[in-house]
Design a protein around this motif. Structure first.
Motif, short mmCIF file in Angstrom:
data_model
loop_
_atom_site.label_atom_id
_atom_site.label_comp_id
_atom_site.label_asym_id
_atom_site.label_seq_id
_atom_site.Cartn_x
_atom_site.Cartn_y
_atom_site.Cartn_z
N ARG A 1 0.82 -1.21 0.00
CA ARG A 1 0.00 0.00 0.00
C ARG A 1 0.86 1.26 0.00
O ARG A 1 0.43 2.30 -0.50
CB ARG A 1 -0.92 0.02 1.21
N SER B 1 1.36 1.70 -4.88
CA SER B 1 0.54 2.09 -3.74
C SER B 1 -0.93 2.24 -4.14
O SER B 1 -1.26 2.58 -5.27
CB SER B 1 1.03 3.42 -3.16
N HIS C 1 -5.00 3.14 -2.07
CA HIS C 1 -5.67 3.49 -0.82
C HIS C 1 -6.72 2.45 -0.44
O HIS C 1 -6.89 2.12 0.72
CB HIS C 1 -6.31 4.87 -0.94
N SER C 2 -7.43 1.95 -1.44
CA SER C 2 -8.46 0.95 -1.16
C SER C 2 -8.58 0.01 -2.35
O SER C 2 -8.58 0.45 -3.51
CB SER C 2 -9.82 1.64 -0.92
#
Length: 474
Positions: free
Chosen positions: A239, A245, A247-248
């Motif tokens: 993440r 990366s 976020h969700s």
């Protein structure tokens, strides 16, 4: 003037992306291969060793600290090993597809595709884990009966595997996360995560078995919880990594084109892995027919041997990743160098690891059970298996090389014929003629040697690098 400016920007972008790869500690498409392959494979091999030690720790603890039930507990856990491998190896093979797709994207400096592959892979791991749990819970009991697990250990074996299967989404998540990390050239963090989880696993084993007087259920709970720790560590890193990366996961759906590529490479790879498990389930039924002592000795030997296999197979995984990255970067000649480098380093690693384990084999087997007969029979299997590992390194590296080019069906077909068909034929036709321990053991070098021979033949038949170079020359 505009054309020169475009070329200048393109070079600058390539250099910037190359720096990103180097910042991760692994530039797979430039420089000398010897050191880079070794430094990639070593943590990967040690990670595999730790994964094997999860099961080995289970067997050692129940074998040493459950009193008179020790041999029965060992036999129960050992009887589940082949079945567990059969249930999970298809999805671990699919994770190899993720590894290849990400490595191709890293080699081509396609950051967007790397990120999309990461998210798609995590979803596949979670959904696949739920599927394995549901199917496994339904079929585990009947399959254990078909394998001929003796009545005196059946209930314990069934309890162990049902608890283990409840943690399958977590276990598969870690394997997919580790495949993602391999694809971007990072094998050190999975090693750290699993090292921490391994310590937790051993401590929990001791607490639950010695402190709370549990048997197989205690070591199963410890294994699931420790895998949860390792998967959480890698998930947090993924993440936060600048390239991949997110976020969700719900903000990034499964990408269909990437999923197709992962499955195209991964399903045949999973079949290749699972045919070993299918064959070993059949082989295990032969061991089961020879009684508890043979079951326990075979289980102990298998766990020692698996340590060597993890080190040897790491060079096959390295070959997949480095070939995939260089294929993505269109450095085809370098792909051929990857093959030779991995093969030579793998042969050296095989002789060192297998030779060392054979020297200390009796002591290593005794860690699982102190019964002299278990030690003696376990060492016999160990010698037979490790003597055959010169064949193992050849088919592992060559099949890894072919997968790096996206060729997965051919290695799977070769493995199915050389391992699965031969071993099933042996157990159902040859073994009944002379139903002894040594008769079963003889099939291992025969099947492994044939598989290596066929894999070498497949390489010379398909010649992926040569064909690619000829296509570029036209």
């Amino acid at each position: 003037m505009e054309e020169k400016q475009f070329e200048s920007n393109d070079i600058a972008r390539f250099q910037e992306n190359s720096k990103k790869n180097k910042a991760r500690g692994m530039d797979m498409v430039e420089g000398s291969l010897w050191k880079k392959v070794f430094l990639f494979a070593l943590p990967l091999g040690l990670t595999g060793v730790l994964q094997q030690l999860f099961n080995a720790a289970d067997i050692a603890v129940v074998g040493q600290f459950t009193g008179e039930l020790g041999a029965h507990c060992m036999a129960a856990v050992g009887a589940c090993t082949s079945l567990i491998s059969l249930l999970v190896n298809v999805f671990i093979g699919i994770s190899i597809g993720s590894n290849v797709v990400i490595a191709n994207a890293v080699g081509a400096n396609n950051d967007k595709r790397v990120k999309r592959t990461c998210v798609t892979s995590i979803w596949v791991a979670f959904i696949g884990g739920l599927f394995v749990t549901l199917v496994g819970e339904l079929i585990s009991g009947p399959v254990l009966k078909l394998m001929g697990v003796p009545a005196e250990v059946f209930d314990m074996a069934n309890l162990y595997i049902k608890i283990y299967l409840m943690g399958m989404p977590i276990i598969l998540l870690y394997n997919f996360e580790a495949a993602i990390m391999r694809g971007i050239g990072n094998t050190k963090l999975p090693l750290f995560a699993l090292s921490l989880a391994g310590v937790i696993n051993v401590i929990l084993n001791m607490i639950l078995v010695i402190g709370f007087h549990m048997t197989v259920e205690g070591v199963a709970i410890a294994t699931v919880f420790s895998n949860l720790i390792s998967s959480i560590i890698l998930f947090i890193y993924l993440r936060k990594d600048k390239l991949i990366s997110f976020h969700s996961l719900f903000d990034h759906p499964i990408h269909g084109d990437i999923l197709v590529n992962i499955l195209r490479i991964g399903i045949p790879s999973g079949i290749q892995s699972s045919v070993f498990s299918i064959a070993n389930v059949v082989i295990q039924s032969g061991f089961n027919s020879l009684g508890t002592i043979i079951m326990a000795s075979s289980s102990a030997s298998l766990n020692v041997e698996s340590v060597v296999y993890s080190l040897v197979s790491s060079f096959g995984h390295a070959c997949t990743t480095f070939t995939g990255a260089n294929y993505g970067a269109n450095k085809i000649q370098r792909c051929k160098q990857v093959l030779m480098t991995c093969l030579l380093l793998g042969l050296g690693g095989t002789f060192v690891s297998a030779g060392s384990v054979m020297v200390f084999g009796r002591s290593l087997v005794s860690l699982f059970n102190g019964n002299p007969e278990v030690i003696a029979q376990g060492y016999v299997r160990l010698v037979v298996m490790l003597s055959s590992y010169v064949f193992v390194i050849h088919y592992e590296v060559i099949s890894g090389y072919l997968r790096g080019f996206g060729i997965s069906v051919l290695p799977a077909a070769v493995t199915t014929l050389g391992v699965c068909v031969v071993r099933i034929f042996w157990i159902f036709v040859v073994f009944p003629m002379n139903p002894t321990y040594h008769t079963i053991l003889a099939v291992f070098p025969i099947s492994l040697g044939l598989t290596a021979f066929l894999m070498i033949g497949a390489l010379f038949y398909i010649k992926p690098a040569t064909k690619r170079l000829k296509a570029q020359a036209k």
